[in-house]
Design a protein around this motif. Structure first.
Motif, PDB file in Angstrom:
ATOM      1  N   THR A  69       0.857  -1.183   0.000  1.00  0.00           N
ATOM      2  CA  THR A  69       0.000   0.000   0.000  1.00  0.00           C
ATOM      3  C   THR A  69       0.896   1.237   0.000  1.00  0.00           C
ATOM      4  OG1 THR A  69      -0.073   0.220   2.410  1.00  0.00           O
ATOM      5  CG2 THR A  69      -1.742  -1.227   1.369  1.00  0.00           C
ATOM      6  N   GLU A  70       0.301   2.362  -0.329  1.00  0.00           N
ATOM      7  CA  GLU A  70       1.067   3.609  -0.296  1.00  0.00           C
ATOM      8  C   GLU A  70       1.494   3.928   1.130  1.00  0.00           C
ATOM      9  OE1 GLU A  70      -0.608   6.859  -2.521  1.00  0.00           O
ATOM     10  OE2 GLU A  70      -1.017   5.560  -4.245  1.00  0.00           O
ATOM     11  N   ASP A  71       0.676   3.606   2.115  1.00  0.00           N
ATOM     12  CA  ASP A  71       1.065   3.835   3.514  1.00  0.00           C
ATOM     13  C   ASP A  71       2.321   3.040   3.872  1.00  0.00           C
ATOM     14  OD1 ASP A  71      -0.958   5.641   4.070  1.00  0.00           O
ATOM     15  OD2 ASP A  71      -2.317   4.112   4.876  1.00  0.00           O
ATOM     16  N   GLU A  72       2.403   1.800   3.399  1.00  0.00           N
ATOM     17  CA  GLU A  72       3.598   0.988   3.660  1.00  0.00           C
ATOM     18  C   GLU A  72       4.826   1.602   2.996  1.00  0.00           C
ATOM     19  OE1 GLU A  72       2.192  -3.578   4.100  1.00  0.00           O
ATOM     20  OE2 GLU A  72       1.725  -2.622   2.170  1.00  0.00           O
ATOM     21  N   VAL A  73       4.648   2.133   1.797  1.00  0.00           N
ATOM     22  CA  VAL A  73       5.774   2.752   1.094  1.00  0.00           C
ATOM     23  C   VAL A  73       6.224   4.010   1.834  1.00  0.00           C
ATOM     24  CG1 VAL A  73       6.524   3.868  -1.049  1.00  0.00           C
ATOM     25  CG2 VAL A  73       5.184   1.756  -1.143  1.00  0.00           C
ATOM     26  N   TRP A  74       5.264   4.817   2.328  1.00  0.00           N
ATOM     27  CA  TRP A  74       5.639   5.984   3.130  1.00  0.00           C
ATOM     28  C   TRP A  74       6.487   5.546   4.325  1.00  0.00           C
ATOM     29  CZ3 TRP A  74       5.759  10.825   1.789  1.00  0.00           C
ATOM     30  CH2 TRP A  74       4.834  11.354   0.889  1.00  0.00           C
TER      31      TRP A  74
END
Length: 127
Positions: A69-74
């Motif tokens: 997810t984008e949250d994980e990438v952040w």
């Protein structure tokens, strides 16, 4: 397909046509500006979305069910900000051959038929 190291573990990442298409669809941008400019790398939001897409496409191609997810990438970027540069370099290296080939095709088509080449019309087949 490339690999990046996250927390000492290798993860596949791929920026092929399918990944670029998915990224442009999600972001509501066009393909041409994505591959012919630095638009995909112009904001952190774009880089995060591009990274998630590349990691997901890499996992899919490797037969791995893992999805990012984008949250994980952040979170990954918070832990290791140098990944931003690594991802950016991989993306540019992946799309450069594509843009070179597309540019050559466009130049060849324009040169071989000239700028005033006949355009297809309804009911007429192109020779």
């Amino acid at each position: 397909m490339d690999e990046i190291i996250i927390h000492g573990t290798s993860h596949p990442i791929h920026f092929g046509l399918r990944a670029i298409h998915e990224f442009t669809r999600q972001r509501g941008v066009d393909f041409a500006s994505t591959v012919s400019s630095a638009e995909a790398l112009s904001t952190l939001d774009s880089i995060v979305a591009l990274t998630a897409t590349g990691l997901n496409e890499g996992a899919r191609r490797a037969g791995d069910d893992r999805r990012y997810t984008e949250d994980e990438v952040w979170d990954l970027f918070d832990e290791d900000p140098t990944l931003i540069l690594t991802i950016s370099d991989l993306f540019v290296a992946s799309i450069s051959p594509l843009t070179d080939r597309l540019g050559e095709m466009a130049r060849t088509d324009t040169v071989s038929q000239g700028p005033n080449r006949p355009r297809p019309t309804a009911g007429r087949r192109r020779p």
